[in-house]
Scaffold this active site. Sequence first.
Site, mmCIF file in Angstrom:
data_model
loop_
_atom_site.group_PDB
_atom_site.id
_atom_site.type_symbol
_atom_site.label_atom_id
_atom_site.label_comp_id
_atom_site.label_asym_id
_atom_site.label_seq_id
_atom_site.Cartn_x
_atom_site.Cartn_y
_atom_site.Cartn_z
ATOM 1 N N ARG A 122 0.849 -1.189 0.000
ATOM 2 C CA ARG A 122 0.000 0.000 0.000
ATOM 3 C C ARG A 122 0.888 1.244 0.000
ATOM 4 N NH1 ARG A 122 -3.585 0.195 5.140
ATOM 5 N NH2 ARG A 122 -4.401 -1.692 4.131
ATOM 6 N N HIS A 178 1.632 -2.151 5.673
ATOM 7 C CA HIS A 178 1.418 -2.482 4.258
ATOM 8 C C HIS A 178 2.413 -1.753 3.353
ATOM 9 C CE1 HIS A 178 -2.352 -4.845 4.174
ATOM 10 N NE2 HIS A 178 -2.671 -4.185 5.279
ATOM 11 N N GLU A 195 -7.659 -7.827 13.681
ATOM 12 C CA GLU A 195 -8.135 -7.948 12.293
ATOM 13 C C GLU A 195 -7.858 -9.367 11.821
ATOM 14 O OE1 GLU A 195 -6.133 -4.923 10.049
ATOM 15 O OE2 GLU A 195 -7.283 -3.285 10.931
ATOM 16 N N HIS A 209 -5.536 -9.810 8.575
ATOM 17 C CA HIS A 209 -4.296 -9.047 8.453
ATOM 18 C C HIS A 209 -3.088 -9.875 8.907
ATOM 19 C CE1 HIS A 209 -2.081 -5.053 8.871
ATOM 20 N NE2 HIS A 209 -1.309 -5.866 9.572
#
Length: 221
Positions: free
Chosen positions: A90, A135, A200, A203
């Site tokens: 990301r 990320h 999460e 994740h």
Amino acid sequence: MKYKIIVLFSLICINAYSQLPDGFVHVKDVIPDLDVELRYYSSNNFLGTVVDGYQTNNLVLTIKTANALKQVQEALQDKNLCLKVYDGYRPQRAVNHFVRWAKALDDTINKQIFYPDVRKRYLFKSGYIASKSGHSRGSTVDLTIIDGNTGKPLDMGSPFDFFGKESWVNYNGITKKQKANRQLLQNIMLKYGFRNYSKEWWHFTLRWEPFPKTYFDFEVE
């Protein structure tokens, strides 16, 4: 002349393809049958819009992470299951977009889907939004497991990117089947070198990631 055009086109493609930093790879080159649905290259996310830095539905990860993920995929396929990936590398500019969005308190287009019980003004305090993301180091993935025949995701008890306790790995307010599905994902990712994030279920970060202190900002294209 036709030959020159073909050669020129090939060189352009190679040049565009070679823009990834050393140590990164287009994951489809490593796992051709991987199901990829980058949620931030769509409006199906908590922002309700395409996120800065996502130019295409092309999953990028460090080479080391992609190779580990390939092992997970192959192990799941023995059970007629597969991986579906929602996010990988990301860009920092995408994280910056998250931060700007979180500060725009009147922009709540997808609140009822992704954070119905959390007031937007508390997203930073609650840890759902931060100025840096693992990320951006290229070795973190958001994913789930899908049925190998239907392509339908297994029921994990909460949607991807849902902000709430329902997404915690050990949340008890879900069915036995949902818990079993979560545990299957946790166990197989751990087996092949990934560590989870307890809040999460989707994740995971590769242990001993190659760029533990570097946050990249090249676009996903």
